[in-house]
Design an enzyme around this catalytic site. Sequence first.
Site, mmCIF file in Angstrom:
data_model
loop_
_atom_site.group_PDB
_atom_site.id
_atom_site.type_symbol
_atom_site.label_atom_id
_atom_site.label_comp_id
_atom_site.label_asym_id
_atom_site.label_seq_id
_atom_site.Cartn_x
_atom_site.Cartn_y
_atom_site.Cartn_z
ATOM 1 N N GLY A 1 0.786 -1.198 -0.001
ATOM 2 C CA GLY A 1 -0.071 0.068 -0.105
ATOM 3 C C GLY A 1 0.876 1.099 0.155
ATOM 4 O O GLY A 1 0.383 2.170 -0.379
ATOM 5 N N SER B 1 -9.317 -4.942 1.574
ATOM 6 C CA SER B 1 -9.308 -3.652 1.443
ATOM 7 C C SER B 1 -10.646 -3.116 1.714
ATOM 8 O O SER B 1 -11.685 -3.619 1.097
ATOM 9 C CB SER B 1 -8.749 -3.115 0.355
ATOM 10 O OG SER B 1 -9.038 -1.618 0.131
ATOM 11 N N ARG C 1 -8.838 6.330 1.853
ATOM 12 C CA ARG C 1 -9.982 5.697 0.906
ATOM 13 C C ARG C 1 -9.360 5.784 -0.682
ATOM 14 O O ARG C 1 -10.031 5.976 -1.334
ATOM 15 C CB ARG C 1 -11.213 6.354 1.255
ATOM 16 C CG ARG C 1 -11.250 7.705 1.131
ATOM 17 C CD ARG C 1 -12.642 8.243 0.957
ATOM 18 N NE ARG C 1 -12.837 9.709 0.541
ATOM 19 C CZ ARG C 1 -12.731 10.574 1.670
ATOM 20 N NH1 ARG C 1 -12.974 10.114 2.911
ATOM 21 N NH2 ARG C 1 -12.915 11.968 1.371
ATOM 22 N N GLY D 1 -8.436 3.466 -2.810
ATOM 23 C CA GLY D 1 -9.166 2.669 -3.825
ATOM 24 C C GLY D 1 -8.202 1.952 -4.734
ATOM 25 O O GLY D 1 -8.728 1.991 -5.994
ATOM 26 N N ASN E 1 -5.495 -5.814 7.482
ATOM 27 C CA ASN E 1 -5.438 -4.756 6.893
ATOM 28 C C ASN E 1 -6.045 -3.554 7.897
ATOM 29 O O ASN E 1 -6.078 -3.722 8.978
ATOM 30 C CB ASN E 1 -6.741 -5.030 5.742
ATOM 31 C CG ASN E 1 -6.288 -4.057 4.289
ATOM 32 O OD1 ASN E 1 -6.060 -3.194 4.504
ATOM 33 N ND2 ASN E 1 -6.210 -4.912 3.432
#
Length: 344
Positions: A66, A181, A115, A117, A252
């Site tokens: 990430g 996620s 967020r 995505g 996560n």
Amino acid sequence: MPLIPYALTRPFLFGLDAEHAHELTLASIARLQNTPLQCLWQQPRIDDPVTLAGVRFPNRIGLAAGLDKNGRCIDGFGAMGFGFIEVGTVTPKGQPGNPKPRIFRLPQAEALINRLGFNNDGLDAFLANVRRAGFRQGGGVLGLNIGKNAATPIEDAVDDYLLGLEGVYPHADYVTVNISSPNTQNLRSLQSDAALDALLGRLQERRQQLIARHGRSVPMFVKIAPDLDEAQVDVIAATLKKNAVDGVIATNTTLSRDAVRGQAHATEVGGLSGRPVFEASNRVVGQLRAALGAGYPIIGVGGVMSGADARAKRDVGADVVQIYTGLIYRGPALVSEAARALKG
């Protein structure tokens, strides 16, 4: 020790928009990695080898997926002393992710809400970056994390994961299947019993074909959420064992806001990471260890902000530990601090 203490650069970075600071940091590392200026953050790798799922990890501290979604900075992060680095999440096609702003700092809680995505440049660009990196040749372990495109219907998600597995397999020391996620619609539904069983069955079938094709077995891990009760964790553990999955990554980000109520940005939509997720992550790690037994590989991640936190995560059942938000708040010194705390 890094040449420039992080305490000097953090105020500047924290004065910027969170995503702008993130991109500026990645761009700087990408530009300076493998040059003499890498000494600005370089530090020796602590030697503490451990073998998990047939892979020799040079030490027990890793970078969580990430932070470097496109794999641009593998060697730069490797210079911080990580024994293993996980990059991604990568999707078959590039996608922009969710609208900005989409990263928020909660400094009082040493936390982030994101967020994003699965914003990434897609599999082809990702693999080009991975091929250029020398981290594996230097003994580091590289994990490649795969996900589904936002535009892919959840009932067709397996097709995206199969494409991802095919693409990353020759270049990975392990592959992570990200089904946890909170920022891709319905993705966490893949953690449910029947959906997870079906997905893992298809992936293992393809993995066996890839083992035969490439002449090497690359272990597969599954990354799960912290927002699970004990019964759900037990079902996931049983499904992992049924499908001969090599290991699990826990956890996560969380959707819970209990620990940050009343703080600025606490009501933003997205996954919460950092110190507030530490206890929830440790609970899931402990439940997984109880359900999976000794010897099953568990990578612990979530809320590690100090060496003591890293050791606590190992004590509840993690074999090795990853950091992300802790690196943003503490800087590269956390890598060696955690590696020393995990040693032995």
